[in-house]
Design a protein around this motif. Structure first.
Motif, PDB file in Angstrom:
ATOM      1  N   ARG A  29      90.531  18.045 -67.125  1.00  0.00           N
ATOM      2  CA  ARG A  29      91.687  18.913 -66.926  1.00  0.00           C
ATOM      3  C   ARG A  29      91.351  20.400 -67.042  1.00  0.00           C
ATOM      4  O   ARG A  29      92.213  21.246 -66.850  1.00  0.00           O
ATOM      5  CB  ARG A  29      92.776  18.563 -67.946  1.00  0.00           C
ATOM      6  N   ARG A  30      90.118  20.709 -67.359  1.00  0.00           N
ATOM      7  CA  ARG A  30      89.709  22.110 -67.457  1.00  0.00           C
ATOM      8  C   ARG A  30      89.261  22.676 -66.119  1.00  0.00           C
ATOM      9  O   ARG A  30      88.951  23.866 -66.015  1.00  0.00           O
ATOM     10  CB  ARG A  30      88.576  22.257 -68.486  1.00  0.00           C
ATOM     11  N   ILE A  31      89.210  21.843 -65.089  1.00  0.00           N
ATOM     12  CA  ILE A  31      88.739  22.281 -63.770  1.00  0.00           C
ATOM     13  C   ILE A  31      89.897  22.805 -62.929  1.00  0.00           C
ATOM     14  O   ILE A  31      90.975  22.203 -62.887  1.00  0.00           O
ATOM     15  CB  ILE A  31      88.013  21.138 -63.046  1.00  0.00           C
ATOM     16  N   ASP A  32      89.661  23.916 -62.263  1.00  0.00           N
ATOM     17  CA  ASP A  32      90.646  24.509 -61.358  1.00  0.00           C
ATOM     18  C   ASP A  32      90.434  23.913 -59.964  1.00  0.00           C
ATOM     19  O   ASP A  32      89.616  24.401 -59.182  1.00  0.00           O
ATOM     20  CB  ASP A  32      90.471  26.029 -61.325  1.00  0.00           C
ATOM     21  N   TRP A  33      91.194  22.884 -59.640  1.00  0.00           N
ATOM     22  CA  TRP A  33      91.024  22.204 -58.354  1.00  0.00           C
ATOM     23  C   TRP A  33      91.603  23.007 -57.202  1.00  0.00           C
ATOM     24  O   TRP A  33      91.250  22.787 -56.041  1.00  0.00           O
ATOM     25  CB  TRP A  33      91.656  20.818 -58.403  1.00  0.00           C
ATOM     26  N   THR A  34      92.491  23.975 -57.492  1.00  0.00           N
ATOM     27  CA  THR A  34      93.052  24.791 -56.417  1.00  0.00           C
ATOM     28  C   THR A  34      92.015  25.738 -55.831  1.00  0.00           C
ATOM     29  O   THR A  34      92.119  26.162 -54.680  1.00  0.00           O
ATOM     30  CB  THR A  34      94.250  25.607 -56.914  1.00  0.00           C
ATOM     31  N   ARG A  35      90.988  26.091 -56.611  1.00  0.00           N
ATOM     32  CA  ARG A  35      89.940  26.993 -56.127  1.00  0.00           C
ATOM     33  C   ARG A  35      88.620  26.281 -55.864  1.00  0.00           C
ATOM     34  O   ARG A  35      87.738  26.835 -55.205  1.00  0.00           O
ATOM     35  CB  ARG A  35      89.716  28.135 -57.124  1.00  0.00           C
TER      36      ARG A  35
END
Length: 360
Positions: A119-125
């Protein structure tokens, strides 16, 4: 709470290093970096991205492709990147074959499931870069952006510097096609890439005025219109304004980080006073007038109609006042004044949304 982490997933062969004709980088003399990969990754690194290699290595560990044949050039490649300050967070390798694929083989996402649950990953970028359609399918399966590099073997695509520009600089661009029974229009804008305007509407003076918007607005503008000028000029002027306003609105997106407001431009004896707000609420107020019926091939009554239509489709509040003696100067002052106000309003001014409402 710490900021989310964007990840750039990257293929290896054909993406980080050039792929030889036999498709196996199994000796040091076959090791060649892809053009511009190091400066691109450095730009992404400095912008906060981390890197994960995801690669299919058919039959690795078999007699046909011994592990040590892979390891020697692999370690040399990683050493080169490390020497340049580029570190890979993970190296994920699938050893199955196309004839007997495993769930971990791209475009399958089995290798990256720990990242999917992070959940620490920014999947939008986050994004994927590769040289094959399977890499793009892998990106689609993860729900992230996919970039396909151009190679001699697999044809058209992009390049590393363009990818870094797209991800880091996040250029605000839009392309709008508007086709009706009266006009056919294609307009493109690049709010962060000023260039010489390219405008063709069939109305010479109107082309000149639209070019002022791009030139003095500081944004890239191309606009081509084929319209029913055999009827009159109204549809061409109105529809160009609507298409341009739509393109500006799309390029601005949620308007986060824009200055929002733009404020006066003299043109010889003429003076245009402009107050502009990228409010999302269309409103146009005009004070002044023109004594001539036309300037060049543009009816002066269509000047105010252009700006009203631009405001309607672009979600712009515009107060425009013009005074002076020469109508050519007055019309041009209007377009240049609005352009300079737009230049201020669309400029990036941090990353906050300039509104207490939380939306524009």
């Amino acid at each position: 709470m710490s900021a989310l982490q964007p990840i750039l997933f990257v293929d290896r062969d054909g993406t980080l290093i050039k792929e030889p004709q036999d498709h196996q980088v199994d000796r040091l003399d076959k090791l060649r970096l892809v053009e511009d990969v190091i400066p691109a990754l450095l730009k992404l690194r400095d912008a906060g991205w981390q890197f994960v290699i995801v690669t299919n290595q058919d039959g690795l560990g078999t007699d046909a492709f011994p592990q040590e044949d892979f390891d020697v050039p692999q370690h040399a490649m990683l050493d080169v990147f490390e020497s340049q300050g580029i570190h890979f967070r993970d190296v994920l390798v699938d050893v199955s074959t196309a004839a007997d694929p495993a769930p971990t083989r791209k475009p399958g996402t089995g290798l990256v499931m720990p990242y999917v649950r992070d959940r620490r990953i920014d999947w939008t970028r986050s994004a994927m870069v590769g040289d094959r359609d399977t890499d793009i399918a892998f990106a689609d399966n993860l729900g992230i952006r996919g970039f396909k590099l151009a190679t001699a073997e697999f044809g058209e695509g992009t390049d590393w510097l363009s990818i870094a520009h797209e991800l880091v600089d996040a250029p605000r661009t839009a392309r709008v096609e508007r086709n009706t029974a009266e006009t056919r229009i294609v307009v493109s804008v690049d709010l962060d890439g000023p260039s010489e305007p390219a405008v063709s509407t069939g109305l010479g003076f109107f082309d000149h005025m639209l070019a002022q918007l791009g030139k003095h607005g500081g944004f890239g503008l191309t606009l081509a219109c084929k319209g029913d000028l055999h009827v009159d000029e109204h549809h061409v002027v109105e529809d160009c304004a609507l298409a341009l306003g739509q393109a500006l609105a799309q390029a601005l997106g949620d308007k986060r980080g824009v200055a929002r407001y733009g404020f006066l431009l003299p043109m010889d004896e003429a003076l245009a006073s402009v107050a502009l707000d990228l409010s999302g609420r269309p409103c146009f107020t005009f004070r002044g007038g023109f004594s001539r019926e036309r300037v060049g091939d543009l009816p002066t009554e269509l000047v105010t109609h252009f700006f009203r239509s631009l405001c309607e489709s672009g979600g712009i509040t515009l107060n425009l006042k013009i005074e002076g003696d020469n109508d050519h100067h007055k019309v041009e002052a209007c377009f240049k004044g609005v352009a300079r106000a737009l230049r201020i309003a669309i400029s990036r001014d941090g990353c906050d949304l300039p509104s207490t409402k939380g939306v524009l």
